[in-house]
Design an enzyme around this catalytic site. Sequence first.
Site, mmCIF file in Angstrom:
data_model
loop_
_atom_site.group_PDB
_atom_site.id
_atom_site.type_symbol
_atom_site.label_atom_id
_atom_site.label_comp_id
_atom_site.label_asym_id
_atom_site.label_seq_id
_atom_site.Cartn_x
_atom_site.Cartn_y
_atom_site.Cartn_z
ATOM 1 N N CYS A 73 7.123 6.650 -4.009
ATOM 2 C CA CYS A 73 7.972 5.616 -3.424
ATOM 3 C C CYS A 73 9.322 6.229 -3.086
ATOM 4 O O CYS A 73 9.899 6.962 -3.904
ATOM 5 C CB CYS A 73 8.137 4.459 -4.416
ATOM 6 S SG CYS A 73 9.181 3.116 -3.816
ATOM 7 N N HIS A 83 1.651 -1.782 -1.086
ATOM 8 C CA HIS A 83 2.901 -1.247 -1.627
ATOM 9 C C HIS A 83 4.108 -1.991 -1.054
ATOM 10 O O HIS A 83 5.013 -2.390 -1.798
ATOM 11 C CB HIS A 83 2.971 0.250 -1.302
ATOM 12 C CG HIS A 83 4.162 0.957 -1.827
ATOM 13 N ND1 HIS A 83 4.108 1.810 -2.902
ATOM 14 C CD2 HIS A 83 5.464 0.967 -1.422
ATOM 15 C CE1 HIS A 83 5.318 2.307 -3.140
ATOM 16 N NE2 HIS A 83 6.157 1.808 -2.250
ATOM 17 N N GLU A 84 4.128 -2.174 0.261
ATOM 18 C CA GLU A 84 5.294 -2.802 0.902
ATOM 19 C C GLU A 84 5.391 -4.289 0.578
ATOM 20 O O GLU A 84 6.492 -4.804 0.376
ATOM 21 C CB GLU A 84 5.284 -2.564 2.413
ATOM 22 C CG GLU A 84 5.293 -1.100 2.830
ATOM 23 C CD GLU A 84 6.351 -0.236 2.156
ATOM 24 O OE1 GLU A 84 7.463 -0.735 1.884
ATOM 25 O OE2 GLU A 84 6.062 0.947 1.904
ATOM 26 N N HIS A 96 6.983 -4.658 -2.716
ATOM 27 C CA HIS A 96 8.455 -4.550 -2.638
ATOM 28 C C HIS A 96 9.093 -5.902 -2.322
ATOM 29 O O HIS A 96 10.133 -6.250 -2.887
ATOM 30 C CB HIS A 96 8.882 -3.553 -1.563
ATOM 31 C CG HIS A 96 9.001 -2.142 -2.026
ATOM 32 N ND1 HIS A 96 9.847 -1.750 -3.023
ATOM 33 C CD2 HIS A 96 8.368 -1.013 -1.616
ATOM 34 C CE1 HIS A 96 9.753 -0.445 -3.209
ATOM 35 N NE2 HIS A 96 8.850 0.027 -2.369
#
Length: 163
Positions: free
Chosen positions: A89, A131-132, A135
């Site tokens: 990351c 993953h995004e 976030h």
Amino acid sequence: MTVRQIRLFGDPVLRSPCAPIDQIDDGVRALVRDLVETVELPGRAGVAAPQIGVGLRAFSYNVDGRIGYVLNPVLVDVSGEPELIGEGCLSVPGLWHEVLRHPHATVTGIDLDGDEVTLTGDGVLAQALQHETDHLDGTLYIDRLDPATRRIAMREIRESGWF
């Protein structure tokens, strides 16, 4: 239009759930330009708005020559047996650990015209979508590590030169 500095682990914006984008205005258009320019740098598969200090639901991606963005993304489908896959990351530089991710993912959202967008991918794109969107919910990939590996990662963070 600017390549924005990436916020690092410890910055509260990375742990805060992002607000939806209610109105597409010049500020949102500038955010998208910055997200796209920031993700275009080599070695970047995705950049979420909180990584550049903005608490709005938006991310950009750069996978297999495809560069784009999604506003108000929602992870609507993941499929396939979760697999351990190496992941890092930009907000936790220098660390690389295996995380369970589904091999297939679909995100829906909108573009700058307010039109619905569906982004589906396998492999690296599926990993980036998961993953995004994490976030945008205030979750970092290290939160998904098994407890023993998470302890190792936290020690690596404390011992890093950037923390």
